[in-house]
Design a protein around this motif. Structure first.
Motif, PDB file in Angstrom:
ATOM      1  N   ASP A 109      -4.668  11.625  -3.188  1.00  0.00           N
ATOM      2  CA  ASP A 109      -4.423  10.760  -2.177  1.00  0.00           C
ATOM      3  C   ASP A 109      -5.740   9.986  -2.417  1.00  0.00           C
ATOM      4  O   ASP A 109      -6.886  10.694  -1.955  1.00  0.00           O
ATOM      5  CB  ASP A 109      -3.974  11.268  -1.004  1.00  0.00           C
ATOM      6  CG  ASP A 109      -3.876  10.528   0.013  1.00  0.00           C
ATOM      7  OD1 ASP A 109      -3.467   9.185  -0.140  1.00  0.00           O
ATOM      8  OD2 ASP A 109      -4.105  10.586   1.342  1.00  0.00           O
ATOM      9  N   ASP A 110      -5.933   8.477  -2.354  1.00  0.00           N
ATOM     10  CA  ASP A 110      -7.164   7.975  -2.210  1.00  0.00           C
ATOM     11  C   ASP A 110      -7.084   6.596  -1.763  1.00  0.00           C
ATOM     12  O   ASP A 110      -6.725   5.606  -2.211  1.00  0.00           O
ATOM     13  CB  ASP A 110      -7.612   7.749  -3.880  1.00  0.00           C
ATOM     14  CG  ASP A 110      -9.074   7.223  -3.669  1.00  0.00           C
ATOM     15  OD1 ASP A 110      -9.441   6.611  -2.817  1.00  0.00           O
ATOM     16  OD2 ASP A 110      -9.658   7.604  -4.805  1.00  0.00           O
ATOM     17  N   PRO A 111      -7.148   6.422  -0.256  1.00  0.00           N
ATOM     18  CA  PRO A 111      -6.873   5.150   0.316  1.00  0.00           C
ATOM     19  C   PRO A 111      -7.765   4.212  -0.203  1.00  0.00           C
ATOM     20  O   PRO A 111      -7.468   2.926   0.030  1.00  0.00           O
ATOM     21  CB  PRO A 111      -7.041   5.672   1.843  1.00  0.00           C
ATOM     22  CG  PRO A 111      -6.872   6.944   2.027  1.00  0.00           C
ATOM     23  CD  PRO A 111      -7.226   7.620   0.499  1.00  0.00           C
TER      24      PRO A 111
ATOM     25  N   ALA B 179       0.844  -1.325   0.055  1.00  0.00           N
ATOM     26  CA  ALA B 179       0.032  -0.042  -0.049  1.00  0.00           C
ATOM     27  C   ALA B 179       0.797   1.203   0.231  1.00  0.00           C
ATOM     28  O   ALA B 179       0.651   2.178  -0.658  1.00  0.00           O
ATOM     29  CB  ALA B 179      -1.055  -0.057   1.266  1.00  0.00           C
ATOM     30  N   GLU B 180       2.149   1.233   0.770  1.00  0.00           N
ATOM     31  CA  GLU B 180       2.904   2.505   0.850  1.00  0.00           C
ATOM     32  C   GLU B 180       3.405   2.495  -0.614  1.00  0.00           C
ATOM     33  O   GLU B 180       3.579   3.955  -1.254  1.00  0.00           O
ATOM     34  CB  GLU B 180       3.988   2.076   1.857  1.00  0.00           C
ATOM     35  CG  GLU B 180       4.854   3.312   1.895  1.00  0.00           C
ATOM     36  CD  GLU B 180       5.705   2.947   3.100  1.00  0.00           C
ATOM     37  OE1 GLU B 180       6.996   3.630   2.975  1.00  0.00           O
ATOM     38  OE2 GLU B 180       5.578   2.546   4.053  1.00  0.00           O
ATOM     39  N   LEU B 181       3.986   1.477  -1.128  1.00  0.00           N
ATOM     40  CA  LEU B 181       4.461   1.593  -2.554  1.00  0.00           C
ATOM     41  C   LEU B 181       3.389   1.880  -3.486  1.00  0.00           C
ATOM     42  O   LEU B 181       3.739   3.147  -4.404  1.00  0.00           O
ATOM     43  CB  LEU B 181       4.931   0.091  -3.046  1.00  0.00           C
ATOM     44  CG  LEU B 181       6.344  -0.253  -2.469  1.00  0.00           C
ATOM     45  CD1 LEU B 181       6.411  -1.954  -2.592  1.00  0.00           C
ATOM     46  CD2 LEU B 181       7.597   0.585  -2.922  1.00  0.00           C
ATOM     47  N   TYR B 182       2.426   1.351  -3.582  1.00  0.00           N
ATOM     48  CA  TYR B 182       1.168   2.047  -4.533  1.00  0.00           C
ATOM     49  C   TYR B 182       0.833   3.431  -4.416  1.00  0.00           C
ATOM     50  O   TYR B 182       0.351   4.222  -5.458  1.00  0.00           O
ATOM     51  CB  TYR B 182      -0.046   0.818  -4.448  1.00  0.00           C
ATOM     52  CG  TYR B 182      -0.931   1.151  -5.567  1.00  0.00           C
ATOM     53  CD1 TYR B 182      -0.421   0.794  -6.923  1.00  0.00           C
ATOM     54  CD2 TYR B 182      -2.293   1.708  -5.853  1.00  0.00           C
ATOM     55  CE1 TYR B 182      -1.271   0.891  -8.019  1.00  0.00           C
ATOM     56  CE2 TYR B 182      -3.023   1.514  -6.617  1.00  0.00           C
ATOM     57  CZ  TYR B 182      -2.361   1.249  -8.044  1.00  0.00           C
ATOM     58  OH  TYR B 182      -2.950   1.473  -9.293  1.00  0.00           O
ATOM     59  N   ALA B 183       0.612   3.836  -3.075  1.00  0.00           N
ATOM     60  CA  ALA B 183       0.540   5.316  -2.748  1.00  0.00           C
ATOM     61  C   ALA B 183       1.522   6.181  -3.485  1.00  0.00           C
ATOM     62  O   ALA B 183       1.303   7.197  -4.003  1.00  0.00           O
ATOM     63  CB  ALA B 183       0.167   5.661  -1.284  1.00  0.00           C
ATOM     64  N   GLY B 184       2.694   5.676  -3.201  1.00  0.00           N
ATOM     65  CA  GLY B 184       3.961   6.619  -3.882  1.00  0.00           C
ATOM     66  C   GLY B 184       3.906   6.361  -5.544  1.00  0.00           C
ATOM     67  O   GLY B 184       4.127   7.489  -6.023  1.00  0.00           O
TER      68      GLY B 184
ATOM     69  N   ARG C 261       1.096   6.336  -7.303  1.00  0.00           N
ATOM     70  CA  ARG C 261      -0.219   7.221  -7.380  1.00  0.00           C
ATOM     71  C   ARG C 261       0.392   8.836  -7.349  1.00  0.00           C
ATOM     72  O   ARG C 261       0.146   9.726  -8.299  1.00  0.00           O
ATOM     73  CB  ARG C 261      -1.409   7.074  -6.368  1.00  0.00           C
ATOM     74  CG  ARG C 261      -2.162   5.820  -6.766  1.00  0.00           C
ATOM     75  CD  ARG C 261      -3.134   5.436  -5.877  1.00  0.00           C
ATOM     76  NE  ARG C 261      -4.196   6.555  -5.873  1.00  0.00           N
ATOM     77  CZ  ARG C 261      -5.034   6.861  -6.952  1.00  0.00           C
ATOM     78  NH1 ARG C 261      -5.372   6.298  -7.731  1.00  0.00           N
ATOM     79  NH2 ARG C 261      -5.837   7.991  -6.677  1.00  0.00           N
ATOM     80  N   ALA C 262       1.196   8.815  -6.232  1.00  0.00           N
ATOM     81  CA  ALA C 262       1.476  10.290  -6.106  1.00  0.00           C
ATOM     82  C   ALA C 262       2.460  10.691  -7.056  1.00  0.00           C
ATOM     83  O   ALA C 262       2.587  11.952  -7.488  1.00  0.00           O
ATOM     84  CB  ALA C 262       2.361  10.402  -4.871  1.00  0.00           C
ATOM     85  N   PHE C 263       3.452   9.792  -7.575  1.00  0.00           N
ATOM     86  CA  PHE C 263       4.429  10.100  -8.632  1.00  0.00           C
ATOM     87  C   PHE C 263       3.659  10.570  -9.932  1.00  0.00           C
ATOM     88  O   PHE C 263       3.983  11.568 -10.560  1.00  0.00           O
ATOM     89  CB  PHE C 263       5.153   8.816  -9.102  1.00  0.00           C
ATOM     90  CG  PHE C 263       6.236   9.086 -10.001  1.00  0.00           C
ATOM     91  CD1 PHE C 263       7.374   9.734  -9.866  1.00  0.00           C
ATOM     92  CD2 PHE C 263       5.600   8.744 -11.387  1.00  0.00           C
ATOM     93  CE1 PHE C 263       8.240   9.764 -10.815  1.00  0.00           C
ATOM     94  CE2 PHE C 263       6.798   9.213 -12.524  1.00  0.00           C
ATOM     95  CZ  PHE C 263       7.782   9.579 -12.431  1.00  0.00           C
ATOM     96  N   TYR C 264       2.455   9.927 -10.008  1.00  0.00           N
ATOM     97  CA  TYR C 264       1.679  10.420 -11.352  1.00  0.00           C
ATOM     98  C   TYR C 264       0.580  11.465 -10.963  1.00  0.00           C
ATOM     99  O   TYR C 264      -0.493  11.849 -11.816  1.00  0.00           O
ATOM    100  CB  TYR C 264       1.046   9.125 -11.965  1.00  0.00           C
ATOM    101  CG  TYR C 264       1.911   8.503 -12.847  1.00  0.00           C
ATOM    102  CD1 TYR C 264       2.469   8.866 -13.901  1.00  0.00           C
ATOM    103  CD2 TYR C 264       2.486   7.261 -12.409  1.00  0.00           C
ATOM    104  CE1 TYR C 264       3.431   8.208 -14.714  1.00  0.00           C
ATOM    105  CE2 TYR C 264       3.549   6.691 -13.079  1.00  0.00           C
ATOM    106  CZ  TYR C 264       3.883   7.312 -14.241  1.00  0.00           C
ATOM    107  OH  TYR C 264       4.799   6.580 -15.155  1.00  0.00           O
ATOM    108  N   ARG C 265       0.930  12.183  -9.690  1.00  0.00           N
ATOM    109  CA  ARG C 265      -0.066  13.393  -9.249  1.00  0.00           C
ATOM    110  C   ARG C 265      -1.495  12.958  -9.341  1.00  0.00           C
ATOM    111  O   ARG C 265      -2.304  13.585  -9.553  1.00  0.00           O
ATOM    112  CB  ARG C 265       0.175  14.546 -10.212  1.00  0.00           C
ATOM    113  CG  ARG C 265       1.597  15.000 -10.275  1.00  0.00           C
ATOM    114  CD  ARG C 265       1.829  16.042 -11.295  1.00  0.00           C
ATOM    115  NE  ARG C 265       3.187  16.487 -11.298  1.00  0.00           N
ATOM    116  CZ  ARG C 265       4.352  16.284 -12.100  1.00  0.00           C
ATOM    117  NH1 ARG C 265       3.840  15.142 -12.916  1.00  0.00           N
ATOM    118  NH2 ARG C 265       5.341  16.691 -11.987  1.00  0.00           N
TER     119      ARG C 265
END
Length: 150
Positions: A31-33, A17-22, A24-28
């Motif tokens: 934040d969507d848990p 989840a931490e990697l996937y959130a990263g 998503r953040a990289f592609y702007r």
């Protein structure tokens, strides 16, 4: 550090989840848990044909992820493996984690009789593209997104 690629396991949820959130953040992406949690369920359970792969470090902690799925290729009457997502933790970049995931995807495609492993990336993602260019050839195709009608 050695890198090992394997399919996600239930105990990977937090690190994944931490990697996937990263990713998503990289592609702007916002934040969507819920999106992260839903995608985790899909890859964990193999829903929608998704296979969740991770590269793990010497302590069996995921440091990179890839989500792949099979797709039909009517023009060639073959199947391909689509790489939806690929992300390496910033501190693990340069470790070979992404290359290991790409090689594993190629092996999965070969074992499954696939004719291609395909993915898209942002044109300005120079760091990732320098890795991708060592494993695959960029295509001349342009991608479009169309909104569904209500």
């Amino acid at each position: 550090m050695s890198v090992i690629v394997r399919i996600v396991e239930p105990g990977d949820q937090s690190a994944w989840a931490e990697l996937y959130a990263g990713y998503r953040a990289f592609y702007r992406l916002p934040d969507d848990p819920v999106a992260v949690s839903t995608t985790w369920q899909w890859v964990r359970d193999g829903e929608h044909g998704l296979v969740g792969l991770v590269t793990v470090d010497d302590d069996n902690v995921p440091i990179a992820l890839a989500n792949v799925r099979w797709f039909a290729r009517p023009s060639s009457a073959t199947m391909g493996l689509y790489l939806d997502d690929l992300f390496t933790a910033p501190e693990a970049r340069g470790s070979g984690a992404a290359s290991a995931l790409l090689k594993h995807a190629a092996e999965l495609a070969g074992e499954g009789g696939g004719s291609v492993v395909r993915w898209i990336t942002a044109a300005d993602n120079a760091t990732a593209r320098s890795v991708y260019d060592t494993h695959a050839a960029a295509t001349p195709w342009v991608t479009y997104d169309m909104k569904p009608t209500a």
